[in-house]
Design an enzyme around this catalytic site. Sequence first.
Site, PDB file in Angstrom:
ATOM      1  N   TYR A 159       0.838  -1.203   0.000  1.00 49.68           N
ATOM      2  CA  TYR A 159       0.000   0.000   0.000  1.00 49.68           C
ATOM      3  C   TYR A 159       0.879   1.261   0.000  1.00 49.68           C
ATOM      4  O   TYR A 159       0.690   2.165  -0.825  1.00 49.68           O
ATOM      5  CB  TYR A 159      -0.909  -0.024   1.241  1.00 49.68           C
ATOM      6  CG  TYR A 159      -1.623   1.288   1.517  1.00 49.68           C
ATOM      7  CD1 TYR A 159      -2.811   1.613   0.868  1.00 49.68           C
ATOM      8  CD2 TYR A 159      -1.104   2.202   2.441  1.00 49.68           C
ATOM      9  CE1 TYR A 159      -3.465   2.815   1.129  1.00 49.68           C
ATOM     10  CE2 TYR A 159      -1.757   3.402   2.706  1.00 49.68           C
ATOM     11  CZ  TYR A 159      -2.934   3.702   2.050  1.00 49.68           C
ATOM     12  OH  TYR A 159      -3.576   4.892   2.306  1.00 49.68           O
ATOM     13  N   LYS A 163       1.199   4.030  -2.959  1.00 49.86           N
ATOM     14  CA  LYS A 163       0.880   5.442  -2.693  1.00 49.86           C
ATOM     15  C   LYS A 163       2.092   6.334  -2.962  1.00 49.86           C
ATOM     16  O   LYS A 163       1.948   7.520  -3.229  1.00 49.86           O
ATOM     17  CB  LYS A 163       0.410   5.604  -1.239  1.00 49.86           C
ATOM     18  CG  LYS A 163      -1.017   5.098  -1.000  1.00 49.86           C
ATOM     19  CD  LYS A 163      -2.075   6.108  -1.462  1.00 49.86           C
ATOM     20  CE  LYS A 163      -3.473   5.710  -1.048  1.00 49.86           C
ATOM     21  NZ  LYS A 163      -4.486   6.716  -1.391  1.00 49.86           N
TER      22      LYS A 163
END
Length: 352
Positions: A159, A163
């Site tokens: 994640y 990002k």
Amino acid sequence: MKDKVKTNMKTAFITGITGQDGYYLTELLLEKGYKVYGMIRRGSLPTTDRLKPFFDNPNLVLKNGDLADSAVITRLIGEIQPDEIYNLGAMSHVGISFEIPEYTVDVDGTGTLRILEAIRHNGLEAKTKFYQASTSELYGRIQETPQTEKTPFYPRSPYGAAKMYAYWITVNYRESYNIFACNGILFNHESPMRGLGFVTRKITNTVVKIVLGKETQLKIGNLDASRDWGYAKEYVEGMWRMLQVDEPQDYVLATGVTQTVRSFVESAFKHAGITIEWKGEKGTVDEFGICTETGKTLVVVDPQFFRPAEVELLIGDATKAKEDLGWSPKVNCEELVGIMYNADLEYEKKRG
Ligand code: NAP
Ligand code: GDD
């Protein structure tokens, strides 16, 4: 006069409108008189429950789409011609990103690129302002404390890595194509609208269920992780302010105070009038929490909630947002626990 009001009405396009932040941002923008378009995904059950309070508002329009589908994103942005885009859509669970890493980078990373390319494709570089939901997870294995806009990144999960791509492609499109694009580097923010899979809401909801006799124990992972927890309703105001200034820039939003998961647990039980005493070896799976009054074990550590790599400590410095945007949070973590606990008490009583 009526037409003039319509002409002046700003239009926003929100991805991730059905999530926690989507709810509060929709509320804020509708209050400000925006026409709000939200992209929703088809689910086997309705995904729009949080948005129910706004269903009767003619200024809210929901459109089907997905961050994995460039054609739909390009078409929607071309049709809507938004003044502002808020890209909140993401596979936002850090733990689950270890299980579905490729999907996570497609949605959270490439999904951001798809929107930026759609702005270009539709010739909206000079019109449409873009907000990217960046995250304190970028700091991961932290390189300095507290973390500011200048702190180097070291993501610790699929994640966080996805990002990180989204962060830099946003900066790159700002510098390459003069798009008003900014990153809000938001530290954890919570609310009664938080998904049940995130630790704060899981704690307040389970403590309420224990009080009501629906559950007997809270099963938890790493008790010693520390987070800078703020109130989501205040953070969406910061997102909006980032798009109202003259120059697009990246901003940290945070409270500047960090707390452990352990203290969040203690605090939630305190709201229920229960004092927790920790037993067993601290920081291991053998640790557990008992009610000092009854001696019952109410908290147990369950390794299924550990992550392959952990972000141990986050604490943000939002000085730049305070100086440039006049943004500073008012609700502290103790108050936040109270807001969430009371809302969960109402919610669980109604569910019966
Ligand atoms: P959330 O409650 O998990 O909401 C995520 C939203 O993204 C939901 O509307 C979800 O739709 C949507 N979504 C998921 N996959 C998608 C896809 N493939 N295509 C389109 N939409 C998709 O997250 P949140 O807490 O509101 O956070 C909003 C954003 O801020 C996220 O990008 C998150 O990563 C970021 N962020 C959050 C925090 C925080 O502490 N909350 C901090 C920093 C950054 P469904 O309802 O259909 O699943
Ligand atoms: N979810 C969860 N469930 N986390 C647990 C549990 C548990 O049972 N037990 C301990 N934790 C720990 C996690 O290991 C982590 O260290 C901390 O609690 C917070 O976990 P989450 O609430 O899942 O949030 P997060 O910090 O990983 O991610 C959230 O904040 C990011 C901003 O820093 C998400 O909202 C991300 O989307 C966001 O970017």
